[in-house]
Design an enzyme around this catalytic site. Structure first.
Site, PDB file in Angstrom:
ATOM      1  N   GLY A 638       0.832  -1.198   0.000  1.00 48.37           N
ATOM      2  CA  GLY A 638       0.000   0.000   0.000  1.00 48.37           C
ATOM      3  C   GLY A 638       0.860   1.239   0.000  1.00 48.37           C
ATOM      4  O   GLY A 638       2.067   1.203   0.240  1.00 48.37           O
ATOM      5  N   VAL A 645       3.611   1.197   2.675  1.00 47.16           N
ATOM      6  CA  VAL A 645       3.372   0.158   3.670  1.00 47.16           C
ATOM      7  C   VAL A 645       3.920  -1.159   3.117  1.00 47.16           C
ATOM      8  O   VAL A 645       3.690  -1.490   1.952  1.00 47.16           O
ATOM      9  CB  VAL A 645       1.870   0.022   3.979  1.00 47.16           C
ATOM     10  CG1 VAL A 645       1.654  -0.982   5.105  1.00 47.16           C
ATOM     11  CG2 VAL A 645       1.288   1.372   4.350  1.00 47.16           C
ATOM     12  N   ASP A 755     -11.368  10.722  12.782  1.00 55.61           N
ATOM     13  CA  ASP A 755     -11.393  10.353  11.364  1.00 55.61           C
ATOM     14  C   ASP A 755     -12.058   8.985  11.183  1.00 55.61           C
ATOM     15  O   ASP A 755     -11.542   8.122  10.467  1.00 55.61           O
ATOM     16  CB  ASP A 755      -9.976  10.349  10.792  1.00 55.61           C
ATOM     17  CG  ASP A 755      -9.965  10.476   9.263  1.00 55.61           C
ATOM     18  OD1 ASP A 755     -10.979  10.923   8.697  1.00 55.61           O
ATOM     19  OD2 ASP A 755      -8.935  10.144   8.657  1.00 55.61           O
TER      20      ASP A 755
END
Length: 953
Positions: A638, A645, A755
């Protein structure tokens, strides 16, 4: 003897003052050293503790304060960290043409009180343009074009009252063009700005009428290739300073405003490839017009207008597929500067007659697919004429104008200057002055040239001359320039390859490249008027000498001292100067350490500064490097604004996800320490666990438990291949609610996530929900349990309107976001989809007197086919309680958990049962996942404007 001592004392003072004056401000040095640590490929002479005194390449100073950083085309890579904001005197920042500069712009970019030029052309920056950019009150040049920015244009840019140049083109910006409304700023306030360059984005909505007024002094309005709709506002006709108007390649409709011909200074007018209708616009009086393109619109059928022959400056008339009809007047072809007439796919008839006095610049007449029946031939005509698919060519005519000629690009290249080009080696190229050298190369893009004849060598010779005049007038180390391969692309841009050759040696040094790049990026170079607005994209320059650049400084100090007091005194003074320099260096290092709370931390001791961790461990860089096979691409799972990542396997066999910050997106050391301390205290089965971190070798890495099945967003959108029926969605809702409840009620200190969204709810191998990504989280101290006043942050669509209006953050802000998440579980729709806000749409559509509240059209078919309509209705009730406008009317997360448990019982489910046994029980296997830790918050919000669909009433 006394005279000798006086002289010695005076000289010591003189040396001390001289040394003091040469030392860079310690705060500026600490900031530059921080940037050096996180950037790769900085110039080789970035060494020592005195950037100003040692002449670091690309760094300019006044009174030992850094005022300019210009580092174009040196293959710089990394990210722009908030540490740069410590350069309080910075006036110019230009990092253009470094594709390796990536990641988001930090909100701290707004903390430069004296910045006049922010130029980041042709880099790899992404994320949203931070609203804080509107705080740069002295800004004159703002060039962020040719990056990967997303989201809306910040309305706060309207506060930049000194702005001259605004270029946001060639990004992925979306949303409406912001204008002021009395309470928020907008671009209509930029009355001093000459350039609005917004082409090649994804801007949508109508062009706001109040964007334009007679107060504006715009000369370039470039909105081409967006997704703009609605009509062209008549207020455009008020901006009589305009010279270039590009509205082509949008979805504009309706008639062209009648007052468009008030724009008598316009030289290039592009309205092609829209859905404009009504009568053909009357351009009479636009006597400066060189290039007009109205092609591919839906104008009403009309006779050839008189203005065709009256525009004396016209070079290019492009009107394909515009429903014009009749016979072309001979006078059209006698316009003095006319080069191209392209009118194919119309209803032009009669006999084509170009006359005997046609323009000697005329190159092409393209009238394909019309109704022309005859052609009055002129002996020896040199114009390329195409009449294919006209009656005159029916029946197999062999005339040259009855076939389409083979396309050929211009092969123009700068000729040698009365010399014979050399055969060069080692990647060197022979310059126009016939010298072998390593040129600096790139491409010039002209967005609206006023000519269409690209085979005209004289016009490119004028461009070459203008370039050399600019370089020489600014004492640039340039011997010659070469232009080649002029080509027109699908956007009607003219692009030309540029080579710039060094003077005095066969390569440029870092300073030379940065100065030349800055001259092209900040528009110091002004091309001839025919070329119009331009931008340059430079290539990285790989041919530096490879050695440290030599400073041009020289010193006569030794001679002076030697003459005054002899060699003994010189040695004494040098020792004194060295001692003073050592003290100054230690001072600079001390200031730099203030921003690094880990500077004195040894993870193997209990020395001061050690983070207070609970359960997380410190990994070495080498350990994480081994676990990811040297951070190989095969282990990359990712990426996002934070960095990349990687999947890793620790030495104990544990599978982990390693979130590695890109150089430049890193937090300050203190903030990083605070975050890992916070995350290490979070332990709950419905919250992603922090395994550890790494803080060495200039790295910031977070090591999380590996979550197998990606984000809830991926599953709801179908990208993961996991089918979520109503039962599974209820279990996911409960797990996510329990995770958020833990953060609010049981974490120490309590945490507001800030969030909550489907991208931050992860699904493990049993489809258990886990709350993730604490990048925006806010821990609450004892004095903040009611609320905390803080900058607004969150994600569009999930953001609590009350928090936005008051800036008072409470736990009920997470509840609001969770309510939106529940509606997303019901509908599988994004919170904002095609300009419609899910909360408002559900409220307006629901009817509590009908089954499933009459929301079947909104529900995901998988949900609508669920066995218990009662459970769905209760779920809707809970969702709407969570999104009440006033936080006091919303439930707590503990109440939300209890209500979901009751809903599950209504649906016949056991709230305490486990989810699916393994992912193998899903109907389809997960595939093609973007990893959950990628942090792709495409619409992450950190203050400023909310779209109309989210504005609280």
């Amino acid at each position: 003897m006394m005279s000798w001592r006086i002289h010695l004392s005076l000289l010591v003072v003189l040396v001390q003052v001289s040394v003091l004056a040469a030392w860079t401000d310690p705060y500026d040095f600490a900031a530059l050293r921080s940037l050096k640590d996180i950037w790769d490929n900085v110039p080789p002479n970035w060494s020592g503790a005195d950037p100003c005194g040692d002449g670091w390449s690309g760094i300019s100073c006044i009174n030992n304060r850094v005022v300019s950083i210009t580092l174009a085309s040196i293959n710089l890579s990394g990210q722009l960290s908030s540490d740069i904001a410590k350069l309080a005197e910075l006036q110019t920042l230009d990092l253009s043409y470094n594709e390796g500069m990536t990641g988001p712009l930090p909100s701290a970019i707004g903390n430069f009180p004296k910045l006049t030029s922010l130029i980041l052309v042709g880099c790899g920056f992404s994320g949203q343009i931070p609203p804080s950019i509107g705080s740069l009150q002295q800004l004159v040049y703002l060039s962020l074009n040719s990056n990967k920015f997303v989201g809306e244009i910040p309305p706060t840019i309207g506060n930049l009252s000194n702005l001259y140049w605004l270029d946001l083109a060639d990004n992925k910006l979306s949303g409406k063009i912001p204008v002021s409304d009395g309470s928020t700023p907008g671009l209509d306030m930029l009355v001093k700005t000459k350039h609005f360059h917004f082409g090649n984005n994804q801007l949508s909505g109508e062009i706001p009428p109040n964007l334009f007024s007679s107060k504006l002094t715009l000369i370039h309005l470039l909105l081409e290739n967006n997704q703009l709709t609605g009509s062209i506002p008549s207020t455009l006709g008020f901006v009589q300073t305009l010279e270039v108007v590009r509205l082509d390649r949008n979805s504009l409709i309706g008639p062209v405003p009648r007052n468009l011909n008030n724009l008598t200074s316009v030289q290039e007018l592009f309205l092609a490839n829209n859905r404009l209708a009504g009568p053909l616009p009357n351009l009479t009086g636009m006597n400066s017009l060189n290039y007009v393109d109205l092609s591919n619109n839906s104008f009403a059928a009309t006779e050839i207008p008189p203005w065709f022959s009256s525009l004396q400056s016209l070079t290019s008339l492009i009107m394909e597929n515009t429903h014009i009809q009749g016979q072309l007047p001979v006078a059209l072809f006698s316009l003095f500067q006319l080069q191209t007439v392209a009118l194919k796919n119309n209803r032009i008839n009669g006999t084509l007659n170009i006359g005997s006095n046609y323009s000697n610049q005329l190159q092409l007449i393209d009238l394909q697919n019309n109704s022309i029946q005859g052609f009055t031939l002129q002996a020896g005509y040199s114009v390329q004429i195409i009449l294919v698919d006209n009656p005159i060519c029916n029946g197999g005519s062999t005339q040259s104008f009855c076939s389409i000629p083979r396309q050929s690009n211009s092969s123009y290249s700068t000729p040698a200057e009365n010399c014979t080009p050399l055969s060069c080696t080692s990647n060197k190229i022979s310059s126009p002055s016939c010298k072998c050298a390593y040129p600096y190369m790139g491409t010039l893009f002209f967005r609206a040239p006023s000519f269409s004849n690209y085979r005209n060598s004289s016009i490119f010779a004028s461009l070459e001359q203008a370039l050399m005049v600019t370089f020489r007038s600014h004492s640039m180390p340039v011997d010659s320039v070469s232009l080649s391969n002029p080509t027109k692309n699908l956007d009607d841009y003219l692009y030309v390859t540029l080579q710039i050759f060094p003077s005095g040696q066969d390569y440029f040094n870092h300073t030379g490249i940065s100065e030349i790049g800055f001259m092209l990026s900040n528009q110091t170079f002004k091309p001839p008027p025919a070329f119009g607005p331009f931008f340059f994209i430079g290539n990285s320059y790989p041919y530096f000498s490879g050695g440290t650049e030599r400073s041009n400084k020289s010193s006569n100090t030794g001679i002076i001292i030697g003459a005054a007091v002899g060699g003994t005194v010189l040695v004494l003074l040098l020792l004194l100067a060295g001692f003073y320099a050592f003290r100054q260096k230690k001072r600079a290092e001390t200031e730099a350490k203030k921003s690094d709370p880990f500077a004195s931390w040894d993870p193997n001791t209990n020395s001061g500064g050690v983070p207070q961790l609970k359960g997380a461990r410190c990994f070495s860089y080498e350990e994480l490097k081994r676990s990811t096979n040297n951070f190989s691409e095969t282990n990359e799972i990712g990426s996002g604004g934070y960095g990349k990542v990687y999947r890793g396997i620790l030495s104990n066999g544990q599978l982990v996800a390693i979130k590695r910050a890109q150089q430049g997106s890193m937090q300050g050391g203190l903030e990083f320490k605070t975050e890992i301390e916070l995350l290490s205290r979070v332990h709950h089965k419905n919250v992603v666990s922090l395994v550890g971190f790494c803080f060495e070798h200039g790295e910031q890495m977070l090591v999380y438990e590996y979550i197998a099945n990606g984000t809830l967003k991926d599953s709801l959108s179908g990208r993961s291949g996991i089918r979520l029926d109503w039962m599974r969605r209820l279990r996911i809702a409960l797990g996510a609610a329990r995770g958020v409840q833990y953060l609010h009620d049981l974490a120490n200190p309590p945490i507001i996530h800030r969030d909550i969204k489907s991208n931050n709810i992860l699904l493990d191998e049993r489809l258990n929900a886990k709350v993730a990504d604490f990048g925006l989280s806010k821990p609450l101290g004892e004095s903040e349990r009611g609320h905390v006043t803080t900058q607004v942050k969150g994600t569009m669509g999930y953001l609590d309107p009350e928090y936005y209006m008051t800036q008072q953050l409470t736990e009920k802000s997470d509840v609001y976001s969770f309510g939106v998440l529940l509606l997303e579980l019901l509908t599988s729709r994004s919170p904002i989809e095609k300009g419609k806000y899910i909360v408002r749409e559900v409220k307006q559509a629901m009817d509590m007197t009908k089954d499933m509240y009459n929301l079947q059209a909104f529900l995901d078919p998988i949900v609508a086919s669920g066995m218990s309509s009662r459970s769905i209705e209760k779920f809707v009730d809970l969702s709407l309680r969570c999104v009440q406008e006033s936080g006091i009317n919303r439930p707590t997360m503990s109440e939300v958990v209890k209500e979901i448990e009751r809903i599950m019982e209504i649906a016949g489910l056991n709230p305490n049962a486990e989810s699916a046994s393994t992912s193998a029980t899903y109907e389809e296997e997960s595939k093609g996942l973007n990893h959950p830790y990628s942090n792709e918050s495409m619409f992450a919000y950190s203050g400023g404007y909310l779209p109309p669909k989210l504005e609280p009433k």
